[in-house]
Write an enzyme that holds these catalytic residues in place. Structure first.
Site, PDB file in Angstrom:
ATOM      1  N   GLY A 197       0.931  -1.365   0.002  1.00 45.57           N
ATOM      2  CA  GLY A 197       0.032  -0.163   0.059  1.00 45.57           C
ATOM      3  C   GLY A 197       0.742   1.190   0.128  1.00 45.57           C
ATOM      4  O   GLY A 197       1.877   1.230  -0.500  1.00 45.57           O
ATOM      5  N   GLY A 198       0.254   2.258   0.573  1.00 48.88           N
ATOM      6  CA  GLY A 198       1.153   3.393   0.532  1.00 48.88           C
ATOM      7  C   GLY A 198       2.306   3.577   1.337  1.00 48.88           C
ATOM      8  O   GLY A 198       3.327   4.179   0.935  1.00 48.88           O
ATOM      9  N   GLY A 432      24.019  13.035 -29.439  1.00 52.36           N
ATOM     10  CA  GLY A 432      23.656  13.576 -28.152  1.00 52.36           C
ATOM     11  C   GLY A 432      24.034  12.672 -27.046  1.00 52.36           C
ATOM     12  O   GLY A 432      24.359  13.243 -25.978  1.00 52.36           O
ATOM     13  N   ALA A 433      24.334  11.205 -27.236  1.00 53.17           N
ATOM     14  CA  ALA A 433      24.646  10.730 -26.118  1.00 53.17           C
ATOM     15  C   ALA A 433      26.177  10.908 -25.640  1.00 53.17           C
ATOM     16  O   ALA A 433      26.348  10.905 -24.389  1.00 53.17           O
ATOM     17  CB  ALA A 433      24.550   9.164 -26.458  1.00 53.17           C
TER      18      ALA A 433
HETATM   19  C1  HXC Z   1      -3.265  -4.441  12.126  1.00 50.99           C
HETATM   20  C2  HXC Z   1      -2.175  -6.356  11.132  1.00 50.99           C
HETATM   21  C3  HXC Z   1      -1.900  -5.840   9.998  1.00 50.99           C
HETATM   22  C4  HXC Z   1      -2.477  -4.529   9.709  1.00 50.99           C
HETATM   23  C5  HXC Z   1      -1.143  -7.782   9.588  1.00 50.99           C
HETATM   24  N1  HXC Z   1      -1.480  -7.546  10.902  1.00 50.99           N
HETATM   25  N2  HXC Z   1      -1.235  -6.550   9.043  1.00 50.99           N
HETATM   26  N3  HXC Z   1      -3.081  -5.818  11.948  1.00 50.99           N
HETATM   27  N4  HXC Z   1      -3.415  -4.064  10.848  1.00 50.99           N
HETATM   28  N5  HXC Z   1      -2.155  -3.861   8.687  1.00 50.99           N
HETATM   29  C6  HXC Z   1      -1.764  -8.620  12.048  1.00 50.99           C
HETATM   30  C7  HXC Z   1      -2.592  -9.837  11.653  1.00 50.99           C
HETATM   31  O1  HXC Z   1      -3.844  -9.497  11.962  1.00 50.99           O
HETATM   32  C8  HXC Z   1      -2.198 -11.058  12.338  1.00 50.99           C
HETATM   33  O2  HXC Z   1      -2.471 -10.916  13.672  1.00 50.99           O
HETATM   34  C9  HXC Z   1      -0.822 -10.557  12.395  1.00 50.99           C
HETATM   35  O3  HXC Z   1      -0.675  -9.402  11.996  1.00 50.99           O
HETATM   36  C10 HXC Z   1       0.056 -11.411  11.405  1.00 50.99           C
HETATM   37  O4  HXC Z   1      -0.299 -11.200  10.078  1.00 50.99           O
HETATM   38  P1  HXC Z   1      -0.716 -12.564   9.195  1.00 50.99           P
HETATM   39  O5  HXC Z   1      -1.857 -12.297   8.393  1.00 50.99           O
HETATM   40  O6  HXC Z   1      -1.085 -13.756  10.136  1.00 50.99           O
HETATM   41  O7  HXC Z   1       0.497 -12.919   8.493  1.00 50.99           O
HETATM   42  P2  HXC Z   1       1.011 -13.394   7.034  1.00 50.99           P
HETATM   43  O8  HXC Z   1      -0.057 -14.398   6.869  1.00 50.99           O
HETATM   44  O9  HXC Z   1       2.346 -13.544   6.939  1.00 50.99           O
HETATM   45  O10 HXC Z   1       0.179 -12.098   6.206  1.00 50.99           O
HETATM   46  C11 HXC Z   1       0.994 -10.881   6.145  1.00 50.99           C
HETATM   47  C12 HXC Z   1       0.187  -9.868   5.460  1.00 50.99           C
HETATM   48  C13 HXC Z   1      -1.352  -9.793   5.876  1.00 50.99           C
HETATM   49  C14 HXC Z   1       0.083 -10.068   3.854  1.00 50.99           C
HETATM   50  C15 HXC Z   1       1.100  -8.491   5.682  1.00 50.99           C
HETATM   51  O11 HXC Z   1      -1.309  -9.695   7.364  1.00 50.99           O
HETATM   52  C16 HXC Z   1      -2.104  -8.681   5.482  1.00 50.99           C
HETATM   53  O12 HXC Z   1      -2.528  -8.664   4.156  1.00 50.99           O
HETATM   54  N6  HXC Z   1      -2.384  -7.634   6.260  1.00 50.99           N
HETATM   55  C17 HXC Z   1      -2.951  -6.566   5.729  1.00 50.99           C
HETATM   56  C18 HXC Z   1      -2.094  -5.592   4.834  1.00 50.99           C
HETATM   57  C19 HXC Z   1      -2.785  -4.412   4.381  1.00 50.99           C
HETATM   58  O13 HXC Z   1      -3.945  -4.285   3.699  1.00 50.99           O
HETATM   59  N7  HXC Z   1      -2.134  -3.315   5.034  1.00 50.99           N
HETATM   60  C20 HXC Z   1      -2.718  -2.009   4.750  1.00 50.99           C
HETATM   61  C21 HXC Z   1      -2.040  -1.440   3.471  1.00 50.99           C
HETATM   62  S1  HXC Z   1      -2.350  -0.175   3.028  1.00 50.99           S
HETATM   63  P3  HXC Z   1      -2.808 -12.058  14.831  1.00 50.99           P
HETATM   64  O14 HXC Z   1      -3.273 -11.643  15.904  1.00 50.99           O
HETATM   65  O15 HXC Z   1      -3.989 -12.941  14.007  1.00 50.99           O
HETATM   66  O16 HXC Z   1      -1.520 -12.964  14.675  1.00 50.99           O
HETATM   67  C22 HXC Z   1      -1.492   0.857   3.996  1.00 50.99           C
HETATM   68  C23 HXC Z   1      -1.738   2.445   3.705  1.00 50.99           C
HETATM   69  C24 HXC Z   1      -0.374   3.321   3.996  1.00 50.99           C
HETATM   70  O17 HXC Z   1      -0.505   0.426   4.599  1.00 50.99           O
HETATM   71  C25 HXC Z   1      -0.913   4.551   3.752  1.00 50.99           C
HETATM   72  C26 HXC Z   1       0.276   5.597   3.598  1.00 50.99           C
HETATM   73  C27 HXC Z   1      -0.251   6.823   3.180  1.00 50.99           C
END
Ligand code: HXC
Length: 542
Positions: A197-198, A432-433
């Site tokens: 993501g971001g 040019g290069a």
């Molecule tokens: C809260 C999160 C989290 C998040 C993971 N966890 N990402 N908790 N916020 N963003 C937690 C899970 O719930 C889990 O908790 C633990 O971390 C481990 O994650 P798993 O899913 O079990 O691990 P894995 O299978 O390895 O998968 C990793 C992952 C997946 C692919 C990163 O967790 C995922 O898709 N997370 C969400 C990613 C996402 O959409 N993030 C937002 C992106 S947008 P438990 O307690 O069950 O162990 C963004 C915007 C930034 O970041 C903006 C900037 C301007």
């Protein structure tokens, strides 16, 4: 601020410690606090617990703390905000985690101070909430104030979902600091797990991004979103793995097969860089004689002008100890960029690679070169340029892809650079290069050519076809006529002597002397100072 040791102090609530006079050091309530402090530290250091640490190891990844210990000189780490707690979230019932999923602080790499963060995937997936971001912001501010490099070890699920818009705001605070620190202190990112993501935009705005093969990935939208929106099945690795970002997108500057080698490579890079933009890079004497000659270089360029050779032979020959740290080695391989040393001084090297696409400049090579030149200029790293370029890549793909805009970036970056700039034309330097590759005409300080250099507007065949077209067409044997005209043009123009007569080349040098000539030039250019016009900033063609 905590100074950790391998052996945490033993706090025994039954027998308070004594000071050196033998008297009891603390009153009982203070002793209670010592016990609490130790417990809280242990809790924070335990991260997400044994099971999650085991999962981290099972994926071939080190923990956040193991990475820090490996990156820094032994015993040099000073940690901040161990006791800083997460804000919980807006969903209710979230557990409060001490340290909030990120380790922050400072320490040394080969004795030089650096500031860092290391995200702990075992705590809420290393996700970034408000407290997590404040911890990172604090070390970034310290790094700028004291003028020390900043390193971020990323392993995070991105914005912490439970904290909602607060976690997005928190990212904004990091982005702001990335930009304000840019060109002031070197900023390095390592992606050692997810970065989605971001969140990808913080590493993207730092100077160098490392990735670890098979365990790291970066993308703006993940495979699930890709499937939903454009109905395409793609794996994490194929969408944003280290292989893709090192060879196709150019996002990753360095790719290493595991955490340990990645961290070693970061330490290696730091050794070439100054701590901030007011300093020169660290001097390191590798005991390589300054005037060392290499007679083999006299035979490097093949007799046949269309035959490739490996520019890295020249690079390794001239640099101190043949040590070269190549940047983006898998991306746009027709242009080589990287760091080395000449006479102990760090230099940034930009060289066409005739062994790949004949060393032609295309869009990717131009952008790669431009960004590297700008980094070197910002951080007082002199530029050395080895030229063997037949021109810019022709064709609709390049034209429609914006080679005009991208080539302009490289031109702009060289002209803007006020560090010492030296060029050696090894073979082809056409059109040019030729101008763009750090020619005298765009402000290079010293321009050398080997006797094998060909400096002209066009290559012999192309030039003959244009200027002798009528003669060739009316000849009884057009092919023989073309070859004759091509030879004539080559003898007249495809050499360094016309350019040397005009003073565009400072000297035609014997290849074997290249190292010594470069070092002498760098020595006299050490005091170079360029006064620039006052302006807010230029408008590089982004
Ligand atoms: C809260 C999160 C989290 C998040 C993971 N966890 N990402 N908790 N916020 N963003 C937690 C899970 O719930 C889990 O908790 C633990 O971390 C481990 O994650 P798993 O899913 O079990 O691990 P894995 O299978 O390895 O998968 C990793 C992952 C997946 C692919 C990163 O967790 C995922 O898709 N997370 C969400 C990613 C996402 O959409 N993030 C937002 C992106 S947008 P438990 O307690 O069950 O162990 C963004 C915007 C930034 O970041 C903006 C900037 C301007």
């Amino acid at each position: 601020m905590e100074k950790p040791s391998d052996q945490p102090p033993q706090v025994n609530s039954q027998s308070p410690p004594k000071d050196c006079s033998g008297a009891t050091s603390f009153e009982w309530p203070v002793q209670d606090n010592l016990v609490s402090l130790q417990k809280m530290r242990d809790q924070a250091r335990g991260g997400g617990g044994t099971k999650r640490v085991e999962q981290q190891h099972a994926r071939g990844k080190l923990t956040a703390r193991e990475r820090v210990n490996l990156l820094l000189d032994e015993g040099s780490f000073e940690e901040f905000d161990v006791l800083k707690a997460g804000r919980g979230g807006h969903l209710g019932g979230e557990k409060e985690h001490l340290s909030d999923g990120v380790i922050t602080g400072h320490g040394t790499i080969d004795g030089r101070e650096i500031f860092l963060f290391s995200q702990d995937f075992t705590v809420i997936g290393g996700s970034l909430g408000e407290a997590h971001s404040e911890k990172i912001g604090k070390v970034m501010d310290h790094a700028v104030r004291v003028g020390a490099p900043f390193i971020g070890l990323n392993d995070s699920g991105g914005a912490r979902i439970q904290e909602g818009v607060d976690s997005l705001a928190a990212y904004g605070q990091i982005f702001n600091r990335n930009v304000m620190s840019s060109g002031v202190i070197p900023q390095i990112s390592a992606i050692m797990g997810p970065c989605a993501g971001g969140a990808v935009y913080s590493p993207a705005m730092t100077d160098f991004t490392f990735m670890v093969g098979n365990s790291s990935y970066m993308f703006v939208t993940g495979p699930n979103v890709v499937k939903t929106i454009i109905h395409q099945d793609i794996s994490f690795e194929d969408l944003g793995g280290a292989g893709v970002h090192s060879s196709k997108s150019g996002v990753a500057h360095f790719v290493l097969p595991n955490d340990i080698l990645c961290i070693r490579e970061i330490r290696r890079l730091i050794n070439y860089l100054p701590s901030n933009n007011m300093q020169k890079p660290p001097f390191l004497d590798l005991r390589d004689p300054l005037d060392r000659k290499d007679p083999a270089l006299n035979y490097l360029v093949p007799v046949n002008p269309n035959q490739p050779y490996d520019m890295k032979v020249l690079i390794n020959s001239v640099l101190d100890g043949a040590e070269f740290l190549e940047v983006q080695s898998h991306f746009a391989r027709n242009l080589i960029v990287g760091f080395g040393r000449l006479g102990g001084q760090t230099i940034g090297l930009i060289a066409n690679q005739p062994a790949v696409l004949a060393g032609v400049l295309d869009s990717n090579a131009s952008v790669k070169g431009a960004r590297f030149v700008r980094f070197c200029d910002a951080f007082n790293v002199p530029l050395i340029c080895f030229v063997d370029v037949p021109g810019f890549m022709p064709g609709p793909e390049q034209e429609h892809g914006g080679i005009i805009r991208h080539g302009a970036k490289l031109l702009y970056a060289f002209i803007e650079a006020s560090v010492p700039r030296i060029t050696v034309i090894v073979r082809k330097a056409y059109g040019g290069a030729y101008i763009v590759m750090n020619s005298k005409h765009i402000g290079a300080d010293i321009n050398y050519a080997w006797p094998t250099a060909e400096i002209a507007v066009l290559g012999p065949r192309g030039a003959a076809e244009v200027i002798y077209r009528k003669e060739i067409q009316s000849s009884a044997d057009p092919m023989a006529a073309l070859t004759e005209k091509e030879d004539y043009y080559r003898k007249t123009f495809a050499n360094p002597f016309l350019a040397a007569k005009r003073g565009y080349i400072d000297d035609v040098i014997f290849p074997q002397d290249t190292r010594g000539r470069l070092i002498r030039s760098l020595q006299f250019l050490e005091g170079k100072h360029v006064k620039k016009p006052t302006r807010k900033h230029g408008n590089i063609p982004l």
